[in-house]
Design a protein around this motif. Structure first.
Motif, PDB file in Angstrom:
ATOM      1  N   SER A 154       0.832  -1.214   0.000  1.00 22.97           N
ATOM      2  CA  SER A 154       0.000   0.000   0.000  1.00 22.97           C
ATOM      3  C   SER A 154       0.863   1.258   0.000  1.00 22.97           C
ATOM      4  O   SER A 154       0.654   2.180   0.796  1.00 22.97           O
ATOM      5  N   THR A 165       6.926   6.628  -3.798  1.00 25.29           N
ATOM      6  CA  THR A 165       7.504   6.376  -2.473  1.00 25.29           C
ATOM      7  C   THR A 165       8.617   5.347  -2.573  1.00 25.29           C
ATOM      8  O   THR A 165       9.696   5.527  -1.990  1.00 25.29           O
ATOM      9  N   GLU A 223       9.144  -3.833   4.095  1.00 26.62           N
ATOM     10  CA  GLU A 223       8.191  -4.128   5.174  1.00 26.62           C
ATOM     11  C   GLU A 223       8.657  -3.488   6.487  1.00 26.62           C
ATOM     12  O   GLU A 223       7.865  -2.879   7.207  1.00 26.62           O
ATOM     13  N   LYS A 265       8.308   0.367   6.227  1.00 26.06           N
ATOM     14  CA  LYS A 265       6.911   0.789   6.337  1.00 26.06           C
ATOM     15  C   LYS A 265       6.431   0.717   7.778  1.00 26.06           C
ATOM     16  O   LYS A 265       5.764   1.630   8.275  1.00 26.06           O
ATOM     17  N   CYS A 266       6.781  -0.340   8.470  1.00 25.73           N
ATOM     18  CA  CYS A 266       6.405  -0.483   9.872  1.00 25.73           C
ATOM     19  C   CYS A 266       6.983   0.658  10.697  1.00 25.73           C
ATOM     20  O   CYS A 266       6.277   1.280  11.502  1.00 25.73           O
ATOM     21  N   ARG A 300       7.983   3.616   9.659  1.00 26.08           N
ATOM     22  CA  ARG A 300       7.354   4.892   9.264  1.00 26.08           C
ATOM     23  C   ARG A 300       5.973   5.022   9.889  1.00 26.08           C
ATOM     24  O   ARG A 300       5.589   6.101  10.335  1.00 26.08           O
ATOM     25  N   ASN A 301       5.227   3.911   9.945  1.00 25.67           N
ATOM     26  CA  ASN A 301       3.911   3.926  10.586  1.00 25.67           C
ATOM     27  C   ASN A 301       4.025   4.261  12.069  1.00 25.67           C
ATOM     28  O   ASN A 301       3.087   4.788  12.652  1.00 25.67           O
ATOM     29  N   ALA A 302       5.169   3.948  12.657  1.00 24.02           N
ATOM     30  CA  ALA A 302       5.407   4.258  14.064  1.00 24.02           C
ATOM     31  C   ALA A 302       5.897   5.692  14.246  1.00 24.02           C
ATOM     32  O   ALA A 302       6.113   6.131  15.366  1.00 24.02           O
ATOM     33  N   GLY A 303       6.087   6.404  13.132  1.00 24.86           N
ATOM     34  CA  GLY A 303       6.494   7.808  13.219  1.00 24.86           C
ATOM     35  C   GLY A 303       7.983   8.038  13.157  1.00 24.86           C
ATOM     36  O   GLY A 303       8.448   9.164  13.382  1.00 24.86           O
TER      37      GLY A 303
END
Length: 121
Positions: free
Chosen positions: A11, A16, A48, A51-52, A54-57
């Motif tokens: 996604s 990106t 993977e 992305k993880c 980045r999702n955590a900031g």
């Protein structure tokens, strides 16, 4: 896998993925005879992870530092661990702040449900 397949799988956008390659978070990505990116299993695992994080900031800058250290090998294990521990602490702080906000929202909603509104906003 092609860039389109990888973008769909995670996604993300093609842009990106190209940006991650440009700044050195992944790659360089192998290309087939036609010059089309061909992502390998190792690339997918790294994407993977990125992305993880980045999702955590976690910022691109911190990720780049981590990836650079990782690429230097086992001699950087302690430095990588320290970096991850620092980011974990930051994340825990953000989660605590968000939990406090969630608790306040839940309280206000409960006041509305029970028609016991307080005099504060």
């Amino acid at each position: 896998m092609t860039i389109k397949e990888v973008a769909t799988k995670f996604s993300l956008t093609n842009d990106t993925l190209r940006y991650y390659e440009k700044v050195g978070l992944i790659g360089p990505i192998k290309k087939n005879k036609s010059g089309i990116r061909d992502y390998q299993e190792e690339d997918l695992k790294r994407i993977e992870f990125i992305k993880c994080m980045r999702n955590a900031g976690i910022s691109i800058e911190i990720l780049k530092k981590y990836v650079d250290l990782y690429d230097l090998g086992n001699s950087t294990k302690k430095e990588r661990q320290k970096l991850l521990e620092e980011e974990k602490l930051k994340l825990e702080t953000r989660i605590k702040a968000m939990q406090d906000t969630l608790d306040k929202l839940s309280y206000k909603i409960e006041l509305y449900k029970t028609n016991k509104l307080d005099k504060y906003l």
